[in-house]
Scaffold this motif. Sequence first.
Motif, PDB file in Angstrom:
ATOM      1  N   ARG A 208      53.733  29.104  77.746  1.00  0.00           N
ATOM      2  CA  ARG A 208      53.574  27.662  77.903  1.00  0.00           C
ATOM      3  C   ARG A 208      54.478  27.243  76.955  1.00  0.00           C
ATOM      4  O   ARG A 208      54.979  25.840  77.111  1.00  0.00           O
ATOM      5  CB  ARG A 208      52.193  27.241  77.338  1.00  0.00           C
ATOM      6  CG  ARG A 208      51.509  25.899  77.586  1.00  0.00           C
ATOM      7  CD  ARG A 208      49.982  25.873  77.243  1.00  0.00           C
ATOM      8  NE  ARG A 208      49.416  26.854  76.424  1.00  0.00           N
ATOM      9  CZ  ARG A 208      48.919  27.731  76.726  1.00  0.00           C
ATOM     10  NH1 ARG A 208      48.435  28.149  77.864  1.00  0.00           N
ATOM     11  NH2 ARG A 208      48.189  28.672  75.671  1.00  0.00           N
ATOM     12  N   MET A 209      54.682  27.612  75.691  1.00  0.00           N
ATOM     13  CA  MET A 209      55.686  27.164  74.700  1.00  0.00           C
ATOM     14  C   MET A 209      57.047  26.852  75.359  1.00  0.00           C
ATOM     15  O   MET A 209      57.783  26.004  75.172  1.00  0.00           O
ATOM     16  CB  MET A 209      55.711  28.018  73.613  1.00  0.00           C
ATOM     17  CG  MET A 209      54.514  27.680  72.604  1.00  0.00           C
ATOM     18  SD  MET A 209      54.467  28.920  71.147  1.00  0.00           S
ATOM     19  CE  MET A 209      56.070  29.234  70.710  1.00  0.00           C
ATOM     20  N   ALA A 210      57.367  28.087  76.231  1.00  0.00           N
ATOM     21  CA  ALA A 210      58.770  28.043  76.538  1.00  0.00           C
ATOM     22  C   ALA A 210      58.749  26.993  77.688  1.00  0.00           C
ATOM     23  O   ALA A 210      60.158  26.414  77.957  1.00  0.00           O
ATOM     24  CB  ALA A 210      59.127  29.416  77.163  1.00  0.00           C
ATOM     25  N   SER A 211      58.101  26.736  78.379  1.00  0.00           N
ATOM     26  CA  SER A 211      57.851  25.775  79.569  1.00  0.00           C
ATOM     27  C   SER A 211      58.016  24.503  78.931  1.00  0.00           C
ATOM     28  O   SER A 211      58.705  23.758  79.445  1.00  0.00           O
ATOM     29  CB  SER A 211      56.574  25.995  80.311  1.00  0.00           C
ATOM     30  OG  SER A 211      56.523  24.977  81.298  1.00  0.00           O
ATOM     31  N   GLU A 212      57.232  24.155  78.126  1.00  0.00           N
ATOM     32  CA  GLU A 212      57.371  22.919  77.153  1.00  0.00           C
ATOM     33  C   GLU A 212      58.788  22.705  76.637  1.00  0.00           C
ATOM     34  O   GLU A 212      59.064  21.576  76.504  1.00  0.00           O
ATOM     35  CB  GLU A 212      56.175  22.658  76.136  1.00  0.00           C
ATOM     36  CG  GLU A 212      54.818  22.800  76.632  1.00  0.00           C
ATOM     37  CD  GLU A 212      53.801  22.880  75.674  1.00  0.00           C
ATOM     38  OE1 GLU A 212      53.842  23.128  74.704  1.00  0.00           O
ATOM     39  OE2 GLU A 212      52.540  22.692  76.165  1.00  0.00           O
ATOM     40  N   ASP A 213      59.106  23.656  75.892  1.00  0.00           N
ATOM     41  CA  ASP A 213      60.421  23.656  75.308  1.00  0.00           C
ATOM     42  C   ASP A 213      61.706  23.162  76.607  1.00  0.00           C
ATOM     43  O   ASP A 213      62.576  22.391  76.332  1.00  0.00           O
ATOM     44  CB  ASP A 213      60.997  24.845  74.585  1.00  0.00           C
ATOM     45  CG  ASP A 213      60.115  24.946  73.373  1.00  0.00           C
ATOM     46  OD1 ASP A 213      59.489  24.037  72.880  1.00  0.00           O
ATOM     47  OD2 ASP A 213      60.180  26.209  72.782  1.00  0.00           O
ATOM     48  N   GLY A 214      61.433  23.954  77.500  1.00  0.00           N
ATOM     49  CA  GLY A 214      62.273  23.642  78.782  1.00  0.00           C
ATOM     50  C   GLY A 214      62.235  22.136  79.277  1.00  0.00           C
ATOM     51  O   GLY A 214      63.295  21.618  79.816  1.00  0.00           O
ATOM     52  N   ALA A 215      61.036  22.035  79.612  1.00  0.00           N
ATOM     53  CA  ALA A 215      60.745  20.360  79.848  1.00  0.00           C
ATOM     54  C   ALA A 215      61.332  19.511  78.885  1.00  0.00           C
ATOM     55  O   ALA A 215      61.911  18.564  79.347  1.00  0.00           O
ATOM     56  CB  ALA A 215      59.398  20.237  80.244  1.00  0.00           C
TER      57      ALA A 215
END
Length: 141
Positions: free
Chosen positions: A129-136
């Motif tokens: 989830r953190m990686a997805s948010e960072d990517g977004a």
Amino acid sequence: MGPLPELKTDLAKVEEYRDFYTELIGFVPPRIQARTDLLARLDPELLEMQEAIRKHCMYPPCFDTKTAQLMLFGMLLMTLADATRLHAIAAYRAGATWEELSAVVNLAFLFRGLPAANLGAQILQEIARMASEDGAAEAGQ
């Protein structure tokens, strides 16, 4: 008792110790901030020794950072320790794949059971989830 004493260690040195954690996991965990602050005020010599031992043990020449962090993730997962999450993040940031991280969780499950499997799965979901948010966030820049 009163307030804590003033820093006995140069603030730049304290920040140097903390920079390691930022590089490894992306932030300085609150407990690390507390320990480095307290010892910089009360026992700078012990702080220096702790950080030297940490550096020596966490970076043995025979393991790369990813391998060492995967091992620490597994060891801490076996004890269900709070720091398990931090070393999973560090392993991920050092290049561990989801397959590798999940394999560590599966190994811990064999000897620690469902509590380790549940905690490991929760941690991996949080990292994803953190990686997805960072990517977004990076895509929006």
